[in-house]
Write a protein that holds these residues in place. Sequence first.
Motif: not given
Length: 141
Positions: A26, A29-31, A49, A51, A102-105, A107
């Motif tokens: 992470a 706040d992104y995975d 968001t 992507e 890469l996406e916000p946790t 998503t």
Amino acid sequence: MSSEPISLDTALASFTERWSPRIVTAVNDYDVRVAKVEGEHVWHAHDHTDEFFLVVDGELHIHLREPAGERTVVLPKGSVFTVPRGTEHKPYAPVPTALLLLEPTGTLTVGDRHDAVPAHVDATTGHALNGLSVPGGTLDA
């Protein structure tokens, strides 16, 4: 979160499922997720968001529905592309392909709006990667 380097090759070798991403680490706040893909995903959109896609191996086509009409972007190995928030898109991999996303946790892989989800697509917020730690604890697939 792991305090040691993570090999993307090792991470990708640790699972076989297609369209079922694993969380590698992470950033804020992104995975950071890796996924193996082949064939078609589903038309979907993420309303809140963007992507981000990076093709680690293989080739990815992303069909887009934009105000000017539909188009397809082709991403060969080593290419990156960001689908803007709210844009309907449908990824397709003509050959086995490895991605870094890469996406916000939290998503969902099928977005906020989507067509019927076929059995080969995993509607998930990301799965654990065996033996790696992420925020909240150790991941176990």
